[in-house]
Enzyme design. Structure first.
Site, mmCIF file in Angstrom:
data_model
loop_
_atom_site.group_PDB
_atom_site.id
_atom_site.type_symbol
_atom_site.label_atom_id
_atom_site.label_comp_id
_atom_site.label_asym_id
_atom_site.label_seq_id
_atom_site.Cartn_x
_atom_site.Cartn_y
_atom_site.Cartn_z
ATOM 1 N N CYS A 111 0.861 -1.183 0.000
ATOM 2 C CA CYS A 111 0.000 0.000 0.000
ATOM 3 C C CYS A 111 0.893 1.228 0.000
ATOM 4 C CB CYS A 111 -0.907 0.018 1.223
ATOM 5 S SG CYS A 111 -2.066 1.415 1.227
ATOM 6 N N CYS A 115 0.250 4.621 6.286
ATOM 7 C CA CYS A 115 -0.254 4.843 7.649
ATOM 8 C C CYS A 115 0.773 4.237 8.613
ATOM 9 C CB CYS A 115 -1.635 4.219 7.832
ATOM 10 S SG CYS A 115 -2.836 4.863 6.643
ATOM 11 N N GLY A 158 -3.797 -3.097 1.180
ATOM 12 C CA GLY A 158 -4.027 -2.154 0.091
ATOM 13 C C GLY A 158 -5.172 -1.195 0.303
ATOM 14 N N GLU A 159 -5.178 -0.169 -0.513
ATOM 15 C CA GLU A 159 -6.234 0.840 -0.458
ATOM 16 C C GLU A 159 -7.136 0.633 -1.674
ATOM 17 O OE1 GLU A 159 -7.748 3.111 1.390
ATOM 18 O OE2 GLU A 159 -8.902 3.523 -0.409
ATOM 19 N N ASN A 289 -3.470 -3.263 16.857
ATOM 20 C CA ASN A 289 -2.690 -4.492 16.790
ATOM 21 C C ASN A 289 -1.238 -4.043 16.673
ATOM 22 O OD1 ASN A 289 -2.744 -7.343 16.501
ATOM 23 N ND2 ASN A 289 -4.523 -7.080 15.162
ATOM 24 N N CYS A 332 -4.218 -6.379 9.112
ATOM 25 C CA CYS A 332 -3.675 -5.826 7.883
ATOM 26 C C CYS A 332 -2.162 -5.999 7.676
ATOM 27 C CB CYS A 332 -4.017 -4.341 7.926
ATOM 28 S SG CYS A 332 -3.836 -3.477 6.412
HETATM 29 N N1 SAH Z 1 -6.678 0.666 3.165
HETATM 30 C C1 SAH Z 1 -7.985 0.532 3.682
HETATM 31 C C2 SAH Z 1 -8.412 -0.896 3.926
HETATM 32 C C3 SAH Z 1 -7.413 -1.862 4.499
HETATM 33 S S1 SAH Z 1 -6.938 -1.622 6.167
HETATM 34 C C4 SAH Z 1 -8.145 1.352 4.945
HETATM 35 O O1 SAH Z 1 -7.148 1.835 5.468
HETATM 36 O O2 SAH Z 1 -9.287 1.535 5.360
HETATM 37 C C5 SAH Z 1 -8.365 -2.142 7.107
HETATM 38 C C6 SAH Z 1 -8.459 -1.488 8.472
HETATM 39 O O3 SAH Z 1 -7.445 -2.016 9.353
HETATM 40 C C7 SAH Z 1 -8.262 0.036 8.425
HETATM 41 O O4 SAH Z 1 -9.229 0.687 9.208
HETATM 42 C C8 SAH Z 1 -6.881 0.159 9.031
HETATM 43 O O5 SAH Z 1 -6.669 1.433 9.555
HETATM 44 C C9 SAH Z 1 -6.878 -0.926 10.067
HETATM 45 N N2 SAH Z 1 -5.537 -1.270 10.562
HETATM 46 C C10 SAH Z 1 -4.395 -1.339 9.875
HETATM 47 N N3 SAH Z 1 -3.363 -1.667 10.673
HETATM 48 C C11 SAH Z 1 -3.873 -1.832 11.910
HETATM 49 C C12 SAH Z 1 -3.306 -2.160 13.186
HETATM 50 N N4 SAH Z 1 -2.020 -2.403 13.315
HETATM 51 N N5 SAH Z 1 -4.141 -2.226 14.239
HETATM 52 C C13 SAH Z 1 -5.472 -1.974 14.105
HETATM 53 N N6 SAH Z 1 -6.052 -1.657 12.937
HETATM 54 C C14 SAH Z 1 -5.266 -1.570 11.849
HETATM 55 FE FE1 SF4 Z 2 -3.264 2.862 5.548
HETATM 56 FE FE2 SF4 Z 2 -5.100 1.023 4.841
HETATM 57 FE FE3 SF4 Z 2 -2.871 1.342 3.386
HETATM 58 FE FE4 SF4 Z 2 -2.686 0.253 5.811
HETATM 59 S S1 SF4 Z 2 -3.744 -0.599 4.049
HETATM 60 S S2 SF4 Z 2 -1.349 1.864 4.927
HETATM 61 S S3 SF4 Z 2 -4.284 1.379 6.896
HETATM 62 S S4 SF4 Z 2 -4.495 2.862 3.684
#
Ligand code: SAH
Ligand code: SF4
Length: 353
Positions: A111, A115, A158-159, A289, A332
């Site tokens: 991705c 984040c 992924g997004e 997490n 994720c």
């Molecule tokens: N990219 C999209 C979808 C995939 S991530 C998005 O960001 O919405 C799915 C969800 O898992 C998102 O809300 C993301 O912020 C969350 N997520 C990712 N890493 C995480 C972590 N380490 N702990 C808790 N939630 C997490």
């Molecule tokens: Fe951010 Fe979602 Fe991509 Fe993880 S998968 S980097 S939470 S946009």
């Protein structure tokens, strides 16, 4: 012409293929119904002869190889790390409930959104997934599930709204070919405003989930770098338009990080932003997490409850989500991150709870 694959091939592609082999028309119907209606692996579609199945298997190859398969919660959660034909690795999670099952799928290998707390974001972007790779994740998981797969969530790697065309095409096929109801398909986005606008124009009323994680731009800029391009007010506005257009309740995801975004005042600031949402807003509080490259920790349960209460007191629905399969890194991008360290050869392992 692009090469045909098992779940990339349309009904028409299969009809044309079988007709070119001199097979009667009903064979194409049997193959199609076996794959998409009964949702059987090709090898098990016994209405077709063994020979024909073998020929089809060769003409319509799968796109994903199992790199690692794991299960937890006494088999109720299963997770696959797949290797694509070019070596890219992606993840799929199956969550089984008594009556039905949910599949969590990836839309990209890696991705680009970065984040900070997310294992996928930490590893960076590899490539977009094609429609057939997205669909195959759902079917392969369905093969392993005694319960019918009724829900699909784009919450894996992924997004999805950074890979809009293949994602929308997959949604169309999940609806038309697999028979899933649109409201049982959830697209989770970090808040790519133009993608949210495309989804608003898309005819199917899928469920929209928006990952917020912060009630103000300063904090969100840190956690979700793409906030600098699409700030909170614009993201929430696009979500309001989606809700008003589709008449559907929108969900907001909020990964709770101790001492970072879990203060009761932050719950109040969030509630103010989500006031009077068309068809109601729902906040999913996800306990963080922990990942290796991010120092944040999970808040204590009482802290999460207080946060949820502050939201509900102000008319914003909120629930604390239990993380399933934490022990198999079902969040994720985490299985891939772990495999990269522990099992670089990608050997197959099933973890018994
Ligand atoms: N990219 C999209 C979808 C995939 S991530 C998005 O960001 O919405 C799915 C969800 O898992 C998102 O809300 C993301 O912020 C969350 N997520 C990712 N890493 C995480 C972590 N380490 N702990 C808790 N939630 C997490
Ligand atoms: Fe951010 Fe979602 Fe991509 Fe993880 S998968 S980097 S939470 S946009």
């Amino acid at each position: 012409m692009t090469t045909l694959t098992r779940y990339g091939a349309s009904r028409n592609d299969i009809e044309v293929l079988l007709a070119s082999w001199g097979e009667p028309a009903y064979r194409a119907r049997q193959a199609w119904e076996g794959l998409w209606v009964q949702r059987e692996p090709l090898e098990q579609i016994t209405t077709l002869s063994r020979d024909l199945r073998a020929r089809l298997a060769e003409a319509l190859p799968l796109t994903l190889d199992v790199a690692t398969e794991r299960s937890a919660d006494r088999g109720k959660t299963m997770k696959w790390l797949w290797r694509c034909a070019d070596g890219a690795q992606i993840e799929t999670v199956l969550m089984r409930y008594p009556q039905r099952a949910t599949v969590c799928i990836s839309s990209q290998a890696g991705c680009a959104m970065g984040c900070t707390f997310c294992a996928t974001g930490q590893a960076g972007f590899e490539r977009h997934l094609r429609t057939d790779e997205i669909l195959e994740q759902v079917l392969r998981a369905a093969h392993a599930s005694p319960q019918r797969v009724a829900n699909v969530v784009f919450m894996g790697m992924g997004e999805p709204l950074a890979n809009v065309d293949p994602v929308l095409e997959s949604i169309t096929r999940l609806h038309q070919d697999l028979g899933l109801s649109a409201r049982h398909i959830t697209v989770s986005t970090v808040g790519i405003v133009p993608g949210m606008q495309r989804l608003t124009k898309f005819p199917l009323p899928v469920t929209l989930a928006v990952s917020l994680h912060a009630p103000d731009d300063n904090l969100r800029n840190d956690l979700v770098p793409v906030n600098k391009r699409y700030p909170l007010a614009d993201v929430i506005n696009a979500a309001r338009t989606y809700a008003a257009t589709k008449g559907r309740r929108v969900s907001f995801e909020y990964a709770c990080i101790a001492g970072v975004n879990d203060h009761p005042d932050q719950a109040e600031a969030l509630a103010r932003r989500l006031q009077d949402f068309p068809a109601g807003a729902h906040v999913n509080l996800i306990p963080l997490n922990p990942t290796s490259a991010y120092r944040g920790t999970t808040p204590p349960v009482i802290r999460l409850r207080t946060f949820a209460e502050r939201l509900t007191e102000r008319g914003v629905n909120a629930t604390v989500r239990r993380n399933r399969g934490v022990e198999i890194d079902a969040a994720c991008g985490q299985l891939r991150a772990r495999e990269a360290v522990l099992e670089p050869t990608g050997s197959s392992a099933t973890m018994k709870p």
